[in-house]
Design a protein around this motif. Structure first.
Motif, PDB file in Angstrom:
ATOM      1  N   ALA D  53     -11.274 -14.442  -1.537  1.00 10.54           N
ATOM      2  CA  ALA D  53     -12.401 -14.547  -1.957  1.00 10.54           C
ATOM      3  C   ALA D  53     -12.878 -14.090  -0.785  1.00 10.54           C
ATOM      4  O   ALA D  53     -13.876 -13.791  -0.492  1.00 10.54           O
ATOM      5  N   GLN D  54     -12.245 -14.254   0.679  1.00  8.93           N
ATOM      6  CA  GLN D  54     -12.909 -14.028   1.990  1.00  8.93           C
ATOM      7  C   GLN D  54     -13.347 -12.538   2.195  1.00  8.93           C
ATOM      8  O   GLN D  54     -14.515 -12.509   3.222  1.00  8.93           O
ATOM      9  N   GLU D  55     -12.992 -11.595   1.698  1.00  7.40           N
ATOM     10  CA  GLU D  55     -12.586 -10.288   2.063  1.00  7.40           C
ATOM     11  C   GLU D  55     -13.390  -9.384   0.886  1.00  7.40           C
ATOM     12  O   GLU D  55     -14.168  -8.534   1.351  1.00  7.40           O
ATOM     13  N   ILE D  56     -14.054 -10.146   0.218  1.00  7.73           N
ATOM     14  CA  ILE D  56     -14.910  -8.953  -1.221  1.00  7.73           C
ATOM     15  C   ILE D  56     -16.149  -8.524  -0.131  1.00  7.73           C
ATOM     16  O   ILE D  56     -16.047  -7.777  -0.865  1.00  7.73           O
ATOM     17  N   SER D  57     -16.733 -10.185   0.244  1.00  7.96           N
ATOM     18  CA  SER D  57     -18.259  -8.719   0.764  1.00  7.96           C
ATOM     19  C   SER D  57     -18.036  -7.962   1.926  1.00  7.96           C
ATOM     20  O   SER D  57     -18.921  -7.254   1.827  1.00  7.96           O
ATOM     21  N   ARG D  58     -17.157  -8.474   2.819  1.00 12.42           N
ATOM     22  CA  ARG D  58     -17.165  -6.945   3.933  1.00 12.42           C
ATOM     23  C   ARG D  58     -16.791  -5.421   3.387  1.00 12.42           C
ATOM     24  O   ARG D  58     -17.317  -4.529   3.993  1.00 12.42           O
ATOM     25  N   THR D  70     -17.519 -13.259  -5.863  1.00 10.09           N
ATOM     26  CA  THR D  70     -16.756 -14.535  -4.026  1.00 10.09           C
ATOM     27  C   THR D  70     -18.171 -15.370  -4.343  1.00 10.09           C
ATOM     28  O   THR D  70     -18.954 -15.260  -5.013  1.00 10.09           O
ATOM     29  N   GLY D  71     -17.843 -15.888  -2.647  1.00  7.91           N
ATOM     30  CA  GLY D  71     -18.492 -17.417  -3.099  1.00  7.91           C
ATOM     31  C   GLY D  71     -20.031 -17.120  -2.157  1.00  7.91           C
ATOM     32  O   GLY D  71     -19.228 -16.157  -0.926  1.00  7.91           O
ATOM     33  N   TYR D  72     -20.528 -17.789  -1.962  1.00  7.27           N
ATOM     34  CA  TYR D  72     -21.561 -17.613  -1.098  1.00  7.27           C
ATOM     35  C   TYR D  72     -20.961 -18.174   0.077  1.00  7.27           C
ATOM     36  O   TYR D  72     -21.797 -17.594   1.439  1.00  7.27           O
ATOM     37  N   ASP D  73     -20.093 -19.233   0.287  1.00  7.36           N
ATOM     38  CA  ASP D  73     -19.540 -19.034   1.822  1.00  7.36           C
ATOM     39  C   ASP D  73     -19.325 -17.483   2.253  1.00  7.36           C
ATOM     40  O   ASP D  73     -19.169 -17.788   3.817  1.00  7.36           O
ATOM     41  N   TRP D  74     -18.115 -17.772   1.629  1.00  6.99           N
ATOM     42  CA  TRP D  74     -17.750 -16.030   2.292  1.00  6.99           C
ATOM     43  C   TRP D  74     -18.594 -14.949   2.991  1.00  6.99           C
ATOM     44  O   TRP D  74     -18.576 -14.250   3.522  1.00  6.99           O
ATOM     45  N   ILE D  75     -19.479 -14.920   2.107  1.00  3.04           N
ATOM     46  CA  ILE D  75     -20.636 -14.174   2.154  1.00  3.04           C
ATOM     47  C   ILE D  75     -21.627 -14.611   3.555  1.00  3.04           C
ATOM     48  O   ILE D  75     -21.687 -13.308   4.271  1.00  3.04           O
ATOM     49  N   MET D  76     -21.714 -15.209   3.420  1.00  7.32           N
ATOM     50  CA  MET D  76     -22.129 -16.230   4.877  1.00  7.32           C
ATOM     51  C   MET D  76     -21.675 -15.801   5.825  1.00  7.32           C
ATOM     52  O   MET D  76     -21.959 -15.006   7.122  1.00  7.32           O
ATOM     53  N   GLU D  77     -20.295 -15.662   5.563  1.00  3.78           N
ATOM     54  CA  GLU D  77     -19.313 -16.327   6.793  1.00  3.78           C
ATOM     55  C   GLU D  77     -18.952 -14.963   7.315  1.00  3.78           C
ATOM     56  O   GLU D  77     -19.056 -14.490   8.334  1.00  3.78           O
ATOM     57  N   ASN D  78     -19.442 -13.776   6.980  1.00  5.46           N
ATOM     58  CA  ASN D  78     -19.045 -12.902   6.843  1.00  5.46           C
ATOM     59  C   ASN D  78     -20.463 -11.682   7.119  1.00  5.46           C
ATOM     60  O   ASN D  78     -20.842 -10.908   8.020  1.00  5.46           O
ATOM     61  N   GLY D  79     -21.342 -12.212   6.833  1.00  6.82           N
ATOM     62  CA  GLY D  79     -22.643 -11.817   7.593  1.00  6.82           C
ATOM     63  C   GLY D  79     -22.868 -10.593   6.325  1.00  6.82           C
ATOM     64  O   GLY D  79     -23.323 -10.234   7.482  1.00  6.82           O
ATOM     65  N   SER D  80     -22.185 -10.623   5.544  1.00  4.35           N
ATOM     66  CA  SER D  80     -22.288  -9.391   4.952  1.00  4.35           C
ATOM     67  C   SER D  80     -23.753  -9.056   4.346  1.00  4.35           C
ATOM     68  O   SER D  80     -25.027  -9.770   3.759  1.00  4.35           O
ATOM     69  N   ASP D  81     -24.370  -7.772   4.569  1.00  2.45           N
ATOM     70  CA  ASP D  81     -25.581  -7.258   3.748  1.00  2.45           C
ATOM     71  C   ASP D  81     -25.406  -6.610   2.396  1.00  2.45           C
ATOM     72  O   ASP D  81     -25.158  -5.164   2.327  1.00  2.45           O
ATOM     73  N   VAL D  82     -25.346  -7.434   1.594  1.00  7.04           N
ATOM     74  CA  VAL D  82     -24.828  -6.753   0.374  1.00  7.04           C
ATOM     75  C   VAL D  82     -26.206  -7.812  -0.328  1.00  7.04           C
ATOM     76  O   VAL D  82     -27.333  -8.438  -0.321  1.00  7.04           O
TER      77      VAL D  82
END
Lengths: 291, 291, 291, 291, 291, 291
Positions: D53-58, D70-82
């Protein structure tokens, strides 16, 4: 002449696995103990019966069995008139004795047995608990409870419960306020069986072998070679009560030393021996140790 | 005078079970390691803490712990300034060192590190990997990845991943193209703790016992009786570097020989000794061997 | 010169676990046997193949394998022309031989093989069963059945089925009326391989080590110190066929005695020795015993 | 024209089982997810990849995947523009959101974030944690830690750790002092993929079906027959926002009513309807509910 | 005004899993029942306590709990004065009542209760057993035994033991000679709690929902379309006591019929309906059925 | 008149679990199938026997059983003359047919059946395999093998082995070169039993119920409310072959539509219906569907 058979009761339940392993180490292989209350054993002079530890002393006292293995707690609870052959230093998970403790919820105001005057106590060990309070002249109602667990403790005033380390009580937010009885495993015999020559010798042989296996658990054999000139100084390092076997070697400047030690001592002894100049130090496991 | 305590870190996770078994064989019994990060140990001078292997060298370098067991890989990754007491020849499943390898999918065109110029590498071991490529003057982007597993390998250009036998990589259709670092387990100490008399001796004692237990794993004791007349020819068969213990017997035509050998040698040695006329050959297991 | 390799077949299925453990005790470590039919072994001169016990003798006779471990039953069933190197005294769960027995439902009127004249027999061991009835001049139809289990027994007249203790047959309400063949595990070799110097020595070495490990299973080493004056009387207690190692001690009034005994004897011997005055009696486990 | 395929990432690890069950209820059957990072799905237009889950948004932001869960937490952690397609109301064990909380040992003196000024915080969610403290103008060192577990909490000043109910923290004697971020599961899409007609419709269809399955989990269908004369009073008992389906029956004095209700309401509604005179009340399970 | 809370006892042990599943089907989700004697429930008006079934009626009678679920056997054994709200048709593994039976070893000569005159009976259900024999004027000694298992049966004259199907007794070679008491699960309430408006309505609501869930277990909903002309003949096939819902369809030649039936009837009904010309027959599962 | 009983054989082994689940969904509850070859079933007219799938057709043909469930492959292998009542669309893990395929090691030079001329084939399905090669005029030796697994494939020239997806063969590095026979599960009857009025009707009823349960697996019920004005356009979206049940509602502007659809269609249909303006769409699970 009647066939020579020893009827031996072993505990089902929490002590079962440890007991069967111990018999295995003592040289008796027990089969089918998972499936049958009459497990097979590879000794034709023994007939095994597996019973709850709670009931064994009653059945040995009645003479239905010749001998049995059970806890001191249940011998007391049942008030059974039996011969105690020896103590066996093992229990479910360790070699510590178990305790029946008087416990109350963490939030209870009770801090000593006397605070329970007039209260209700739940326990599986009713007679022993009654005697404990009577001896202290404290008047309580003692109620039988199958496993006086944490929830039970909140519906009465206190419980008397079995514990080895206290961990499970702490996990249930229970506080120990006294020890009611300390118990270890005992090898017991029926009084008449103890007078029978065959049965007594058989019981004593089993006791020797069980104890030899228990003693071997925490001991190791240690061997090393040392210069004769260092013999005296090395002997001083060894535990005083042990008489090591010193044997001569082909090379007459050296002797071989062999000694049985407890594994707790081994931890400090082995580095000390190495520093003192011993060579070829090895330790090896033991099956039985007879003092 | 302050209380004498050694704070010792042991690795949680993949090395945990092997470490606890090894301590057991060394004579230290660790309890509750499944349930608590502060497992109990039956030595009052040791306080155990269980941590991920990745973090132990950092915590030992900081002085939060006096000593610890971890892998060479993570000491390098963390760049920790610690005393390396000794290497401990054990790992998760075998006594082989583990390797961090550079791997690519079977179908990749990459065959050597240089082919990765400009590419992206995923790994848990970021610093070591960066240094590896920098030393070769290859310019790559190194990305942290929790377990750079097979799927990850297909989303980047290569991974740097831990392996013992390579089997899991092959099963995931990954091809090894180089070894980045080879690692074994190490016993490390904090630099100040190493200067403390009590702590250093305690650490050295533990090191002696752990190594004695490791050495005992693949060795056995061998005993046999031989005719004096055959002594010389039999001694030639035995491994040269071993000095067997030769002891005299009641029957003076014979001597008893005892020697510690590696179990790999045992396989050829035992049949050879039998053919050479040795009698009563037995081998027995060992707990500890101190050279 | 060709590379020196021994192709060795070991049985998959019910004997698999016991076989791998036995090789381990003999000093050969087999890896991956759960995952691969070509398990790894830490001896570069051996190539292992894991096959059903039923097929091994056929493949050894054909020369696809040089040697193999299988049951006497399947060598007979396949009529394979192989060298029988030795018997190996182990089976799935015990050291007893297994039996293929002729069994009928408890409620059947059949009480002896002759009652089956004209009937149908289901079994996995078709050839051996046919020969058994032919030898008795009883005319039956023998039908192949994958595991001639309890339900099968009710659809035909009798089954021939494998058993170690008979317990599973009794649980299925089947009654044994005769033994068709008794089988133990055998180490077999291809006839040509047996003529090859390298292969024969390798096979013999493996046989020595496997048998040494089997013999060690039910034996222990026993040591004790005794007064010289009691030596003679104590030696009389020891099993006659054993020649104990008597070694001198520093204290010349005593000697050390060491002897290898069967664990069944140990049960009566240890208490007897204690009563006879032996001191410092210990027993220890063995890895291998070579007579 | 290119083949129409949607590359979809689903989370491995703690959300894996729940995600695969949810897809099953939504009508997509996923096979081999235990064995392969590329599980099969019975829809030829979807290609699944299982990632942490940690890597999906990246990976979705990079365009390697078209969409992912994935989780909102990891989207924020990665700062992913999706593109965030929708929230999905499910998590590992419940439908509650998960929280990353700031926690300290029970015995710590810290009671609010400000008390941590100058301290060290261990967490897996480094960026989000840094931002949390920066927003509050509190100066701390944030250290990466694989699973900032209980023991870690005792080696630093505080940890930021994931929790659903707080039970595991309490069990480790940790005290929550603030919530750093609340997270739920999200369905996200790559920005370019979202502009592609086929991919967008496919993503929207999957979103409709996943949400329909989530909504059906806590709802049931309810049917009953009622007298026309009681229709009005019964309708008042039903939840206001629902418009029940009222259908005519052959017996024109009665009507059948059917309505979808939440199962929490069912508990009070069913007894109330029974008391109000409804007959033949049944409730039945639902696969999907589309509002 | 006091807070409105119902204290409800549910049985730990053999009924635990079935009870928690039943509450789940009734719409109440119970969490943590594996770990805590005070499991959580998603209804703020209920406080759950998990106790051994043996003790629940005692605690409800005492007013420590407002209501509880237990067996009729233990209400009788404890002689508890409680309100029996309703019978709940479920048990450990089936919907059959359980029985306490009087059993003797197969080899015993006892064939009827009267043969036990003067004998000893072991049982966990001492009071009920005493009353059973007293009612028959048979004089026996009744002895408490934790689980009067097969081995116990051989040390006394007979046992009184719980059974659902008798299979476990047969497996232990015990023979049933009479039924002492038949028991089903009961929902009971404290007499005072039953007079409290809130508590009584809450108890009744729970009773309605539990029974609705139990009734739904063995029932299904059945729908079909039939020609109006065949309506009468089809209605005759349906179980008489059921009044099917007949609803009109857009196509006025047909009507839709819906009916709730037991799944045992379904087996013969569905083929019969198909043969009688019904079309589009489906059956679907139910969550609750309220008559 | 004889008692009316149907003797029915069901397959033990790989199909066992799926078969018992299917009977459960069809309304027949089978107990004790894990423990007994004669499992109980809650229908007094059926007597169940559990046998290996390989043997069922032989036993049905012989008349020992009236009917049975087995695979087409084994009916062919045994050459059994039985009535095929119907095909049952289920297998071990999916609704796909299984295949017996001709496979060779990846490294083999064989690419088509003809390349095996003169070779040896190992298989459990000897007769079918012989016929397959005879039909192609290819001369091979076909050898019986218990599970012609991967290792076997390397000792002969090819194997004929069962597969559902081919995954296990690929994992063993085997390459499929042809399909020998495709098989599905069949419900078969003995020819005489089929002429018996009671048995035939019982067999047909079971067939209807099993097929109704199989058909229900991949179907759901769908309900929605739509404006009368949109009825025609919505009906066009629904699968043509289905005739939905349209029922009138109290609010005469709307109608309720109910239809049974396959779950694969549901995935595209539900979003389409939502876009077309249907409201209150729900889908629900089904127990049985009879066309």
């Amino acid at each position: 002449m009647s066939e020579e058979i020893l009827k031996l009761g072993i505990p089902a339940g929490s002590l079962q696995k440890a007991t069967i392993e111990l018999f295995g180490k003592a040289g008796f292989h027990i089969l089918d103990s998972e499936r049958s209350y009459l497990p097979r054993i590879d000794d034709e002079q023994i007939r095994l019966i597996m019973l709850r530890a709670q009931e064994i002393s009653r059945v040995v006292a009645d003479g239905v069995l010749d001998a049995g293995i059970t806890g001191y707690d249940w011998i007391m609870e049942n008030g059974s008139d039996v011969v105690e052959v020896c103590e066996l230093g093992y229990s479910k998970t360790s070699s510590n004795p178990t305790r029946w403790v008087l416990a109350v919820p963490d939030e209870s105001k009770v801090t000593k047995p006397e605070d329970l005057q007039g209260g209700t106590i739940a326990t599986e060990l009713v007679s022993v608990t009654k005697k404990y309070f009577a001896d202290k002249n404290i008047n309580v109602k003692v109620e039988f409870s199958w496993g006086a667990t944490e929830v039970k403790a909140r519906l009465v005033d206190a419980i008397v419960e079995l514990t080895e380390t206290g961990a499970s009580l702490r996990a249930n937010n229970l506080r120990i306020i006294d020890t009611v009885i300390t118990s270890t495993t005992r090898f017991i015999a029926n009084k008449e069986a103890w007078q029978d020559k065959f049965k007594r010798e058989k019981i004593e042989n089993i006791a020797i072998l069980l104890n030899a296996a228990i003693d071997a658990r925490n001991r190791v054999g240690l061997k090393m070679n040392i210069k004769k000139s260092e013999l005296e100084s090395i002997l001083k390092i060894l535990p005083a009560e042990k008489s090591p076997t010193v044997s001569s070697l082909a090379n007459s400047d050296y002797v071989a030393i062999e000694v049985i030690i407890e594994d707790k001592i081994e931890r400090s002894l082995v580095p000390a021996l190495k520093r003192a100049g011993a060579s070829g130090i090895i330790t090896y496991p033991l099956n039985k140790v007879i003092h």
